[in-house]
Each structure stands twice: as C-alpha cells, then as structure tokens.
Motif scaffolding. Sequence first.
Motif, PDB file in Angstrom:
ATOM      1  N   LEU A 153     -28.609  -7.679  19.489  1.00 18.44           N
ATOM      2  CA  LEU A 153     -28.718  -8.847  20.248  1.00 18.44           C
ATOM      3  C   LEU A 153     -29.906  -9.687  19.940  1.00 18.44           C
ATOM      4  O   LEU A 153     -30.009 -10.801  20.047  1.00 18.44           O
ATOM      5  N   GLU A 154     -30.852  -8.814  19.231  1.00 18.32           N
ATOM      6  CA  GLU A 154     -32.176  -9.573  18.742  1.00 18.32           C
ATOM      7  C   GLU A 154     -32.215 -10.062  17.343  1.00 18.32           C
ATOM      8  O   GLU A 154     -32.149 -11.140  17.093  1.00 18.32           O
ATOM      9  N   TYR A 155     -31.698  -9.054  16.301  1.00 16.47           N
ATOM     10  CA  TYR A 155     -31.778  -9.508  15.172  1.00 16.47           C
ATOM     11  C   TYR A 155     -30.488 -10.315  14.427  1.00 16.47           C
ATOM     12  O   TYR A 155     -30.920 -11.163  13.710  1.00 16.47           O
ATOM     13  N   ASP A 156     -29.253  -9.951  14.860  1.00 20.71           N
ATOM     14  CA  ASP A 156     -28.104 -10.570  14.683  1.00 20.71           C
ATOM     15  C   ASP A 156     -27.795 -11.878  15.378  1.00 20.71           C
ATOM     16  O   ASP A 156     -27.539 -12.967  14.879  1.00 20.71           O
ATOM     17  N   VAL A 157     -28.193 -11.489  16.921  1.00 23.97           N
ATOM     18  CA  VAL A 157     -27.624 -12.810  17.902  1.00 23.97           C
ATOM     19  C   VAL A 157     -28.683 -13.786  17.900  1.00 23.97           C
ATOM     20  O   VAL A 157     -28.568 -14.891  18.214  1.00 23.97           O
ATOM     21  N   ALA A 158     -29.986 -13.254  17.706  1.00 26.38           N
ATOM     22  CA  ALA A 158     -31.194 -14.066  17.898  1.00 26.38           C
ATOM     23  C   ALA A 158     -31.121 -14.533  19.451  1.00 26.38           C
ATOM     24  O   ALA A 158     -31.571 -15.988  19.608  1.00 26.38           O
ATOM     25  N   ALA A 159     -30.861 -13.704  20.383  1.00 26.12           N
ATOM     26  CA  ALA A 159     -30.892 -14.248  21.706  1.00 26.12           C
ATOM     27  C   ALA A 159     -32.220 -14.405  22.477  1.00 26.12           C
ATOM     28  O   ALA A 159     -32.328 -14.383  23.562  1.00 26.12           O
ATOM     29  N   PHE A 160     -33.377 -13.826  21.681  1.00 27.22           N
ATOM     30  CA  PHE A 160     -34.729 -13.936  22.526  1.00 27.22           C
ATOM     31  C   PHE A 160     -35.551 -15.126  21.642  1.00 27.22           C
ATOM     32  O   PHE A 160     -35.652 -15.250  20.642  1.00 27.22           O
ATOM     33  N   LYS A 161     -36.452 -15.425  22.608  1.00 23.70           N
ATOM     34  CA  LYS A 161     -37.422 -16.479  22.168  1.00 23.70           C
ATOM     35  C   LYS A 161     -38.413 -15.896  21.321  1.00 23.70           C
ATOM     36  O   LYS A 161     -39.079 -16.613  20.405  1.00 23.70           O
ATOM     37  N   SER A 162     -38.836 -14.939  21.331  1.00 26.63           N
ATOM     38  CA  SER A 162     -39.850 -14.173  20.676  1.00 26.63           C
ATOM     39  C   SER A 162     -39.207 -12.761  20.181  1.00 26.63           C
ATOM     40  O   SER A 162     -38.619 -12.070  20.855  1.00 26.63           O
ATOM     41  N   ARG A 163     -40.182 -12.145  19.379  1.00 25.74           N
ATOM     42  CA  ARG A 163     -39.931 -10.714  18.937  1.00 25.74           C
ATOM     43  C   ARG A 163     -40.155  -9.868  20.009  1.00 25.74           C
ATOM     44  O   ARG A 163     -41.067  -9.987  20.886  1.00 25.74           O
ATOM     45  N   LEU A 164     -39.253  -8.784  20.166  1.00 23.86           N
ATOM     46  CA  LEU A 164     -39.512  -7.750  21.209  1.00 23.86           C
ATOM     47  C   LEU A 164     -40.159  -6.563  20.629  1.00 23.86           C
ATOM     48  O   LEU A 164     -40.287  -6.449  19.436  1.00 23.86           O
ATOM     49  N   PRO A 165     -40.947  -5.637  21.576  1.00 20.30           N
ATOM     50  CA  PRO A 165     -41.732  -4.762  20.947  1.00 20.30           C
ATOM     51  C   PRO A 165     -40.897  -3.364  20.618  1.00 20.30           C
ATOM     52  O   PRO A 165     -40.750  -2.376  21.285  1.00 20.30           O
ATOM     53  N   ARG A 166     -39.918  -3.468  19.509  1.00 19.98           N
ATOM     54  CA  ARG A 166     -39.132  -2.484  19.183  1.00 19.98           C
ATOM     55  C   ARG A 166     -39.456  -1.719  17.829  1.00 19.98           C
ATOM     56  O   ARG A 166     -40.134  -2.174  16.964  1.00 19.98           O
ATOM     57  N   VAL A 167     -39.188  -0.496  17.934  1.00 17.86           N
ATOM     58  CA  VAL A 167     -39.277   0.289  16.603  1.00 17.86           C
ATOM     59  C   VAL A 167     -37.732   0.616  16.382  1.00 17.86           C
ATOM     60  O   VAL A 167     -37.144   1.181  17.168  1.00 17.86           O
ATOM     61  N   ARG A 168     -37.528   0.110  15.143  1.00 21.55           N
ATOM     62  CA  ARG A 168     -35.986   0.348  14.588  1.00 21.55           C
ATOM     63  C   ARG A 168     -36.161   0.698  13.033  1.00 21.55           C
ATOM     64  O   ARG A 168     -37.017   0.451  12.701  1.00 21.55           O
ATOM     65  N   VAL A 169     -35.099   1.257  12.755  1.00 19.61           N
ATOM     66  CA  VAL A 169     -34.955   1.426  11.257  1.00 19.61           C
ATOM     67  C   VAL A 169     -34.677   0.530  10.687  1.00 19.61           C
ATOM     68  O   VAL A 169     -33.741  -0.540  11.039  1.00 19.61           O
ATOM     69  N   ILE A 170     -35.430  -0.157   9.471  1.00 23.56           N
ATOM     70  CA  ILE A 170     -35.275  -1.125   9.018  1.00 23.56           C
ATOM     71  C   ILE A 170     -34.523  -1.163   7.661  1.00 23.56           C
ATOM     72  O   ILE A 170     -35.101  -0.449   6.835  1.00 23.56           O
ATOM     73  N   PRO A 171     -33.474  -1.559   7.464  1.00 23.87           N
ATOM     74  CA  PRO A 171     -32.731  -1.689   6.063  1.00 23.87           C
ATOM     75  C   PRO A 171     -33.846  -2.310   4.827  1.00 23.87           C
ATOM     76  O   PRO A 171     -34.229  -3.331   5.006  1.00 23.87           O
ATOM     77  N   ILE A 172     -33.831  -1.499   3.808  1.00 24.27           N
ATOM     78  CA  ILE A 172     -35.036  -1.912   2.719  1.00 24.27           C
ATOM     79  C   ILE A 172     -34.559  -3.307   2.206  1.00 24.27           C
ATOM     80  O   ILE A 172     -35.896  -4.324   2.203  1.00 24.27           O
ATOM     81  N   ASP A 173     -33.517  -4.090   2.437  1.00 28.87           N
ATOM     82  CA  ASP A 173     -33.088  -5.185   1.845  1.00 28.87           C
ATOM     83  C   ASP A 173     -33.703  -6.240   2.985  1.00 28.87           C
ATOM     84  O   ASP A 173     -33.828  -7.605   2.849  1.00 28.87           O
ATOM     85  N   GLU A 174     -33.867  -5.961   4.131  1.00 27.07           N
ATOM     86  CA  GLU A 174     -34.479  -6.825   5.355  1.00 27.07           C
ATOM     87  C   GLU A 174     -36.058  -6.569   5.476  1.00 27.07           C
ATOM     88  O   GLU A 174     -36.527  -7.426   6.272  1.00 27.07           O
ATOM     89  N   PHE A 175     -36.511  -5.676   4.761  1.00 26.35           N
ATOM     90  CA  PHE A 175     -37.871  -5.479   5.043  1.00 26.35           C
ATOM     91  C   PHE A 175     -38.818  -6.415   4.560  1.00 26.35           C
ATOM     92  O   PHE A 175     -38.926  -7.052   3.609  1.00 26.35           O
ATOM     93  N   ASP A 176     -39.713  -7.083   5.602  1.00 26.18           N
ATOM     94  CA  ASP A 176     -40.486  -8.256   5.416  1.00 26.18           C
ATOM     95  C   ASP A 176     -41.925  -7.527   5.718  1.00 26.18           C
ATOM     96  O   ASP A 176     -42.267  -7.337   6.915  1.00 26.18           O
ATOM     97  N   PRO A 177     -42.993  -7.374   4.570  1.00 26.87           N
ATOM     98  CA  PRO A 177     -44.161  -6.703   5.181  1.00 26.87           C
ATOM     99  C   PRO A 177     -45.102  -7.633   6.097  1.00 26.87           C
ATOM    100  O   PRO A 177     -46.047  -7.170   6.684  1.00 26.87           O
ATOM    101  N   MET A 178     -44.641  -9.014   5.893  1.00 29.16           N
ATOM    102  CA  MET A 178     -45.400 -10.007   6.709  1.00 29.16           C
ATOM    103  C   MET A 178     -45.408  -9.595   8.248  1.00 29.16           C
ATOM    104  O   MET A 178     -46.312  -9.981   8.993  1.00 29.16           O
ATOM    105  N   GLN A 179     -44.339  -9.077   8.635  1.00 25.99           N
ATOM    106  CA  GLN A 179     -44.031  -8.667   9.960  1.00 25.99           C
ATOM    107  C   GLN A 179     -45.294  -7.649  10.469  1.00 25.99           C
ATOM    108  O   GLN A 179     -45.192  -7.552  11.651  1.00 25.99           O
TER     109      GLN A 179
END
Length: 181
Positions: A153-179
């Motif tokens: 809902l957050e990452y694929d759909v982009a249904a939220f105005k701002s980032r949520l405080p989630r801890v999730r497993v990040i596929p390395i191809d999507e990893f952005d150290p700036m986050q």
Amino acid sequence: MTERTTYLLVDGENIDATLGQSVLGRRPEPHERPRWNVLLDFAEQEWQQDAKGLFFLAVQETLPMSFVQALLAMGYTPVPLQGEGKVVDIAIQRTADALRHRAADVMLVSHDSDFAPQMEALADGSRRVGIVGFAEFMASSLRAVPGVESFDLEYDVAAFKSRLPRVRVIPIDEFDPMQFL
C-alpha cells in the motif's frame, strides 16, 4: 481501458487497524490514512482496465455521512453493513464468492487470513487476483495463494502523503542509502 473490470474489495477497518496498531502504534490521524483515490487509480493503471471500488464498512448506529460522501466523490461504492459478528468479513467473502461467476479480476485490500479460501478459489487461472496491504503484516495464508499478485500500500501504490515509520526487508535493488542518512 478494456471492457474487463477489476473489483477492488476494500476492508477499510483491517487497513485502519493495521496502520494504527502495527505501524503507528496509535490511532491514525486523518492525514495519515491512505489516500483511497490513489488506490483506485492504482488498480486501474496497474491492470490497465476499469476498476470498481467497493468499500466495506461496519456501521454501529448512524451512517458516517461525511466519509460516505467522500468515498462516493472518489468513485467508490460504499457498502455500509450492520449486524452480528464480523459483518465486513462476511460481506467481502460473499462478494468474492459471487465474483467467481464473473469474468472479472479482483484486488483484495486487507491483511486478513479469513479471505484466503476465497482468494484461492478466485485464483483459478481465469483472472488476475491481487492483495494490497502492508507486506510485512499480510497473513501468510494470503501470501501463499498461488498466482496472487501482492502490492504494498505504501511502496507500490504510494497511497500515503509521507513515509510511514515501517521496518521492512528491503530488496538490495531498491536500497537507497539516502533514506537512512
């Protein structure tokens, strides 16, 4: 868009409860809730066909008119329910069962394992079937249904105005150290 339709079955209470209890740790503020119009647009764009949004909600005594009017304005069909037991689950299960006899695709917006039998029956190869929610809280029985597409809902759909405080497993191809900096 094609003549085929995607039915978007929204278990709003489940999404709201998961957002509040599991993601935020408190009741969500109105600006922290999903932008439901974005979800409906996502369903249409993702599968390149018209989407019909059915938003199921349990009603205690009075209809929440401002919310119902907002849903109508966004293009959803509100399905207000009242009665004993898990009325929203019962209605979504019955709707999913009825959709087995239609040439239509289905996206379920819920984390609830109660819908796994219906999703399995719908995923018969004649239609596209998807589940939408927070990936880390999705019932394993829903994730295990063969042929079901999963959308966050957050990452694929982009249904939220701002980032949520989630801890999730990040596929390395999507990893952005700036986050994290």
